[in-house]
Design an enzyme around this catalytic site. Structure first.
Site, PDB file in Angstrom:
ATOM      1  N   GLU A   1    -186.959  29.313 -15.751  1.00  0.00           N
ATOM      2  CA  GLU A   1    -185.617  28.644 -14.664  1.00  0.00           C
ATOM      3  C   GLU A   1    -186.151  27.451 -14.441  1.00  0.00           C
ATOM      4  O   GLU A   1    -185.795  26.262 -14.376  1.00  0.00           O
ATOM      5  CB  GLU A   1    -185.010  29.424 -14.078  1.00  0.00           C
ATOM      6  CG  GLU A   1    -186.593  30.221 -13.399  1.00  0.00           C
ATOM      7  CD  GLU A   1    -186.996  29.258 -12.740  1.00  0.00           C
ATOM      8  OE1 GLU A   1    -186.038  28.526 -11.521  1.00  0.00           O
ATOM      9  OE2 GLU A   1    -187.666  29.481 -11.555  1.00  0.00           O
ATOM     10  N   SER A   2    -187.201  27.091 -13.788  1.00  0.00           N
ATOM     11  CA  SER A   2    -188.032  26.280 -13.344  1.00  0.00           C
ATOM     12  C   SER A   2    -188.308  25.082 -14.531  1.00  0.00           C
ATOM     13  O   SER A   2    -189.622  24.795 -14.360  1.00  0.00           O
ATOM     14  CB  SER A   2    -189.363  26.478 -12.277  1.00  0.00           C
ATOM     15  OG  SER A   2    -190.213  27.391 -13.572  1.00  0.00           O
TER      16      SER A   2
ATOM     17  N   ARG B   1    -186.979  31.239  -2.866  1.00  0.00           N
ATOM     18  CA  ARG B   1    -186.131  30.575  -4.240  1.00  0.00           C
ATOM     19  C   ARG B   1    -185.062  32.104  -4.217  1.00  0.00           C
ATOM     20  O   ARG B   1    -185.395  33.776  -4.294  1.00  0.00           O
ATOM     21  CB  ARG B   1    -186.678  30.554  -4.923  1.00  0.00           C
ATOM     22  CG  ARG B   1    -188.344  29.438  -5.274  1.00  0.00           C
ATOM     23  CD  ARG B   1    -188.259  29.367  -6.565  1.00  0.00           C
ATOM     24  NE  ARG B   1    -189.362  28.660  -7.020  1.00  0.00           N
ATOM     25  CZ  ARG B   1    -189.755  27.270  -6.043  1.00  0.00           C
ATOM     26  NH1 ARG B   1    -188.965  26.287  -5.700  1.00  0.00           N
ATOM     27  NH2 ARG B   1    -190.673  26.533  -6.157  1.00  0.00           N
TER      28      ARG B   1
ATOM     29  N   ASP C   1    -195.522  19.141 -18.292  1.00  0.00           N
ATOM     30  CA  ASP C   1    -195.159  20.561 -18.901  1.00  0.00           C
ATOM     31  C   ASP C   1    -193.000  20.548 -18.897  1.00  0.00           C
ATOM     32  O   ASP C   1    -192.717  21.712 -19.787  1.00  0.00           O
ATOM     33  CB  ASP C   1    -195.997  21.237 -18.446  1.00  0.00           C
ATOM     34  CG  ASP C   1    -196.646  21.454 -17.052  1.00  0.00           C
ATOM     35  OD1 ASP C   1    -195.257  20.484 -16.926  1.00  0.00           O
ATOM     36  OD2 ASP C   1    -197.197  22.435 -16.818  1.00  0.00           O
ATOM     37  N   ARG C   2    -193.247  19.862 -17.198  1.00  0.00           N
ATOM     38  CA  ARG C   2    -191.551  20.414 -17.150  1.00  0.00           C
ATOM     39  C   ARG C   2    -190.578  19.253 -18.234  1.00  0.00           C
ATOM     40  O   ARG C   2    -191.204  18.763 -18.305  1.00  0.00           O
ATOM     41  CB  ARG C   2    -192.091  20.611 -15.483  1.00  0.00           C
ATOM     42  CG  ARG C   2    -192.451  21.138 -15.186  1.00  0.00           C
ATOM     43  CD  ARG C   2    -191.379  21.661 -13.908  1.00  0.00           C
ATOM     44  NE  ARG C   2    -192.887  22.795 -13.005  1.00  0.00           N
ATOM     45  CZ  ARG C   2    -191.689  23.312 -11.983  1.00  0.00           C
ATOM     46  NH1 ARG C   2    -190.480  22.699 -10.947  1.00  0.00           N
ATOM     47  NH2 ARG C   2    -192.736  24.730 -11.414  1.00  0.00           N
TER      48      ARG C   2
ATOM     49  N   LYS D   1    -195.855  25.405 -21.131  1.00  0.00           N
ATOM     50  CA  LYS D   1    -194.724  24.233 -21.643  1.00  0.00           C
ATOM     51  C   LYS D   1    -194.491  22.920 -21.753  1.00  0.00           C
ATOM     52  O   LYS D   1    -195.827  22.827 -21.583  1.00  0.00           O
ATOM     53  CB  LYS D   1    -194.079  24.376 -20.673  1.00  0.00           C
ATOM     54  CG  LYS D   1    -194.053  24.064 -19.081  1.00  0.00           C
ATOM     55  CD  LYS D   1    -193.271  25.003 -17.117  1.00  0.00           C
ATOM     56  CE  LYS D   1    -193.910  24.666 -15.773  1.00  0.00           C
ATOM     57  NZ  LYS D   1    -194.953  24.934 -15.947  1.00  0.00           N
TER      58      LYS D   1
ATOM     59  N   ASP E   1    -197.007  16.502 -14.925  1.00  0.00           N
ATOM     60  CA  ASP E   1    -197.476  16.435 -16.095  1.00  0.00           C
ATOM     61  C   ASP E   1    -197.372  16.998 -17.291  1.00  0.00           C
ATOM     62  O   ASP E   1    -198.209  17.542 -17.577  1.00  0.00           O
ATOM     63  CB  ASP E   1    -199.125  18.098 -15.217  1.00  0.00           C
ATOM     64  CG  ASP E   1    -198.140  19.006 -15.339  1.00  0.00           C
ATOM     65  OD1 ASP E   1    -197.311  19.120 -14.694  1.00  0.00           O
ATOM     66  OD2 ASP E   1    -199.185  20.287 -15.494  1.00  0.00           O
TER      67      ASP E   1
ATOM     68  N   ASP F   1    -192.043  16.229 -16.016  1.00  0.00           N
ATOM     69  CA  ASP F   1    -192.510  16.132 -14.433  1.00  0.00           C
ATOM     70  C   ASP F   1    -194.026  15.177 -14.214  1.00  0.00           C
ATOM     71  O   ASP F   1    -194.251  14.671 -15.779  1.00  0.00           O
ATOM     72  CB  ASP F   1    -192.320  17.466 -13.516  1.00  0.00           C
ATOM     73  CG  ASP F   1    -193.697  18.074 -14.462  1.00  0.00           C
ATOM     74  OD1 ASP F   1    -193.738  17.857 -15.814  1.00  0.00           O
ATOM     75  OD2 ASP F   1    -194.335  18.976 -14.353  1.00  0.00           O
TER      76      ASP F   1
ATOM     77  N   SER G   1    -198.024  19.276 -10.954  1.00  0.00           N
ATOM     78  CA  SER G   1    -197.417  18.912 -11.251  1.00  0.00           C
ATOM     79  C   SER G   1    -196.432  18.221 -10.807  1.00  0.00           C
ATOM     80  O   SER G   1    -196.787  17.043 -10.898  1.00  0.00           O
ATOM     81  CB  SER G   1    -196.925  20.954 -11.348  1.00  0.00           C
ATOM     82  OG  SER G   1    -195.598  20.894 -12.419  1.00  0.00           O
ATOM     83  N   HIS G   2    -195.111  19.129 -10.440  1.00  0.00           N
ATOM     84  CA  HIS G   2    -193.965  18.324  -9.774  1.00  0.00           C
ATOM     85  C   HIS G   2    -194.155  17.812  -8.114  1.00  0.00           C
ATOM     86  O   HIS G   2    -193.394  17.271  -7.404  1.00  0.00           O
ATOM     87  CB  HIS G   2    -192.396  19.403 -10.081  1.00  0.00           C
ATOM     88  CG  HIS G   2    -192.785  20.617  -9.552  1.00  0.00           C
ATOM     89  ND1 HIS G   2    -193.308  21.829  -9.983  1.00  0.00           N
ATOM     90  CD2 HIS G   2    -192.440  21.613  -8.629  1.00  0.00           C
ATOM     91  CE1 HIS G   2    -193.865  22.358  -9.338  1.00  0.00           C
ATOM     92  NE2 HIS G   2    -193.013  22.409  -8.243  1.00  0.00           N
TER      93      HIS G   2
HETATM   94  C1  G16 Z   1    -195.713  26.851 -12.466  1.00  0.00           C
HETATM   95  C2  G16 Z   1    -196.331  27.569 -13.658  1.00  0.00           C
HETATM   96  C3  G16 Z   1    -194.753  28.066 -14.239  1.00  0.00           C
HETATM   97  C4  G16 Z   1    -194.297  28.715 -13.127  1.00  0.00           C
HETATM   98  C5  G16 Z   1    -193.667  27.674 -11.813  1.00  0.00           C
HETATM   99  C6  G16 Z   1    -192.734  28.594 -10.517  1.00  0.00           C
HETATM  100  O1  G16 Z   1    -195.085  25.447 -12.487  1.00  0.00           O
HETATM  101  O2  G16 Z   1    -196.768  26.751 -14.437  1.00  0.00           O
HETATM  102  O3  G16 Z   1    -194.659  28.670 -15.211  1.00  0.00           O
HETATM  103  O4  G16 Z   1    -192.340  28.706 -13.732  1.00  0.00           O
HETATM  104  O5  G16 Z   1    -195.028  27.196 -11.180  1.00  0.00           O
HETATM  105  O6  G16 Z   1    -193.235  28.217  -9.803  1.00  0.00           O
HETATM  106  P1  G16 Z   1    -192.895  28.909  -8.293  1.00  0.00           P
HETATM  107  O7  G16 Z   1    -194.161  29.270  -7.842  1.00  0.00           O
HETATM  108  O8  G16 Z   1    -192.484  27.275  -7.118  1.00  0.00           O
HETATM  109  O9  G16 Z   1    -191.556  29.147  -8.684  1.00  0.00           O
HETATM  110  P2  G16 Z   1    -195.831  24.244 -12.637  1.00  0.00           P
HETATM  111  O10 G16 Z   1    -194.856  23.705 -13.754  1.00  0.00           O
HETATM  112  O11 G16 Z   1    -195.216  23.986 -11.176  1.00  0.00           O
HETATM  113  O12 G16 Z   1    -197.245  24.388 -13.542  1.00  0.00           O
END
Ligand code: G16
Length: 541
Positions: A362-363, A494, A279-280, A374, A277, A275, A111-112
């Site tokens: 929120e993320s 967090r 999705d963000r 997303k 991949d 981001d 992801s990010h």
């Molecule tokens: C992933 C999940 C999201 C979630 C995020 C939370 O995001 O796909 O649904 O909100 O993790 O991240 P954390 O647990 O670090 O707060 P992504 O974009 O990393 O796949």
């Protein structure tokens, strides 16, 4: 076919979104193989099944795909649908899984998180509905990782992933597909492309920062080629294995290049980023950053302007730490509103059951019922659709929104790479004190209630516990604490801070200033800075 006997590996537990580890861990011989076999065993085998596979192009993406293809063939899969050059954004993969009615898919991404041999890698399995694996499936996969003793892999050379078309590996068919085309066709059915074309033709300017990640080709195809945005609208548009050395996390800290453009002289009308991949998303107007929580609320309030929502929005959902801004829209517009644990998978059952049409976190995640992840570019397009229909700028939209619904001031403070034991102790000790907090005063605020969030899925009745600490104060203020499920080093704590403001003359303050009392009260309660040995949070967004 080769059967490789392997010693049982220590259990590998997937976090909020699949398994994420340092790239070198994934490259240890047998690590990826053990995990992939655990997935295949955990989902009841691969025989006769069809899967989608692709990733965000980060270092080790293609090598991992070749391994997974060989293993899928040895495990009896019938067909694999692969994105050309191994690329698929997470939303595009989710769409392909649904479009072809497959048995799920493998998405390779952290992801990010940054990419490269000394950075991060990840693998997640998505279900036949296109969404992230459910808790039951991730538990089954985890159980497999604790006692796996062998994996199956075909003895075959690499597949040419650069050439579109059909090929095969042993008895398994492989279809190499254009990663962009089907996704773009879906977007055209959801939004008013003609109106958005008129907007760009009228001189509207935007900058989309793809952060050298997977969205570049998608954004160019949609924004520049189809909607007529000026060439150069998409910056950092070529996916690179190390994302150009950057951190493909679309927030004001990591997308500082875009923030500089949007606050500098000659700033365009609209800015957005996505981001690793895809999705963000991040939405920003000229000098006006929109928090993900506010973005969800504005989208909910204006969704009817997009063809996809012409019939209205029956319900919305947000993750628990996401601000209550969307709740206020839902209450005003008669939409159902659900609060779920963090993780997109929790939206899946609500979307499948037709209880909600829009979701957000929120993320920096926003999305809808068109797929089960997303979707970064989708968020950009619905904002463009709203701007095109209303003729308002981002800052006008925000000003009008806050005037109508009030403003949920919001900030997230992250304490990163905290020693895992320190973080666990801090959370546990706070949890133990929660029953005593109610009624106590801290830094000018009084605690009204404090608990640990648990969620009962209204569709399948499953219960999920331990989803973060909630502290509700008077003056419409709230603090939430949880441990991140996506970090790859130590623990990330967090802290989510929020306060509702409805006084008309107080709607345009700096968020950190507006939240000073909540920040001080939460620090007094948790002692987080002192206990983690920090002066303050590592990242404030
Ligand atoms: C992933 C999940 C999201 C979630 C995020 C939370 O995001 O796909 O649904 O909100 O993790 O991240 P954390 O647990 O670090 O707060 P992504 O974009 O990393 O796949």
């Amino acid at each position: 076919m080769k059967t490789v006997l392997t010693r049982p590996v220590a259990g590998q537990k997937a976090g909020t979104s699949g398994l994420r580890r340092q790239t070198r861990d994934f490259m240890v011989p047998g690590f990826l193989e053990n995990y992939v076999q655990s997935i295949l065993n955990g989902i009841g085998g691969a025989a006769g099944k069809t899967f989608v596979i692709g990733g965000d192009g980060r270092y080790f993406n293609q090598e991992a795909i070749q391994t997974i293809l060989r293993m899928a063939a040895a495990n009896g899969a019938e067909k694999m649908i692969v994105g050309q050059n191994g690329l698929l954004s997470t939303p595009a993969a989710s769409h392909l899984i649904r479009l072809h009615g497959t048995d799920g898919g493998f998405i390779l991404s952290a992801s990010h998180n940054p990419g490269g041999i000394d950075a991060d890698f990840g693998l997640k399995f998505n279900m036949p509905n296109g969404g992230p694996a459910t808790e039951a499936v991730t538990d089954a996969i985890f159980a497999q990782t604790t006692n796996i003793s062998e994996y199956y892999i075909a003895e075959a050379g690499d597949i040419d992933l650069a050439t579109l078309g059909q090929t095969s590996l042993a008895a398994m068919q492989i279809s190499v597909v254009d990663p962009v085309a089907d996704y773009v066709a879906l977007m055209q059915t959801l939004f008013d492309f003609d109106e958005i074309r008129v907007l760009f033709a009228g001189g509207f300017r935007m900058t989309f920062d793809a952060m050298h990640a997977v969205t570049g080709p998608y954004a160019k195809a949609v924004l520049e080629d189809m909607l007529g945005a000026a060439p150069g609208t998409v910056i950092n548009g070529t996916p690179l294995p190390d994302f150009g050395g950057g951190h493909p996390d679309p927030n004001p800290i990591w997308a500082h290049e875009l923030m500089g453009i949007m606050t500098g002289p000659g700033a365009p009308d609209f800015g957005a980023a996505s981001d690793g991949d895809g999705d963000r998303n991040m939405i920003v107007g000229r000098g006006a950053y929109v928090t993900p929580s506010d973005s969800l609320a504005v989208i909910a309030a204006n969704a009817h302007l997009a063809p996809a929502f012409a019939d209205g929005v029956v319900g919305v959902a947000r993750s628990m730490p996401t601000s209550g801004a969307v709740d206020r829209v839902a209450a005003a517009k008669g939409m159902d509103c659900f609060e779920t644990p963090t993780g997109w998978k929790f939206f899946g059952s609500l979307l499948d059951a037709g209880k909600v049409r829009l979701c957000g976190e929120e993320s920096a995640g926003t999305g809808a019922d068109h797929l089960r992840e997303k979707d970064g570019l989708w968020a950009v397009l619905i904002w463009l659709n709203i701007i095109a229909k209303t003729g308002k700028s981002v800052s006008e939209l925000m000003t009008d929104h806050w005037a109508a619904y009030g403003r949920n001031y919001y900030t997230r403070h992250d304490y990163e790479a905290v020693e895992s034991a320190t973080a666990a102790t801090l959370m546990q000790e706070l949890e133990d004190r929660l029953p005593d907090l109610a009624g106590q005063g801290f830094a000018g605020l009084t605690v009204q209630s404090a608990d640990v969030f648990a969620y009962d899925d209204p569709v399948d009745g499953s219960r999920t516990t331990g989803q973060g600490i909630r502290i509700r104060f008077d003056k419409d203020a709230r603090a939430v604490l949880r441990l991140s499920g996506t970090g790859t080093k130590g623990a990330t704590i967090r802290l989510y801070l929020e306060r509702l403001e409805t006084r008309g003359d107080k709607l345009h303050l700096d968020a950190q200033t507006a939240l000073a009392e909540v920040i001080a009260a939460t620090d007094e309660i948790t002692g987080i800075a002192a206990r983690t040995g920090r002066k303050g949070p590592d990242v404030r967004t």
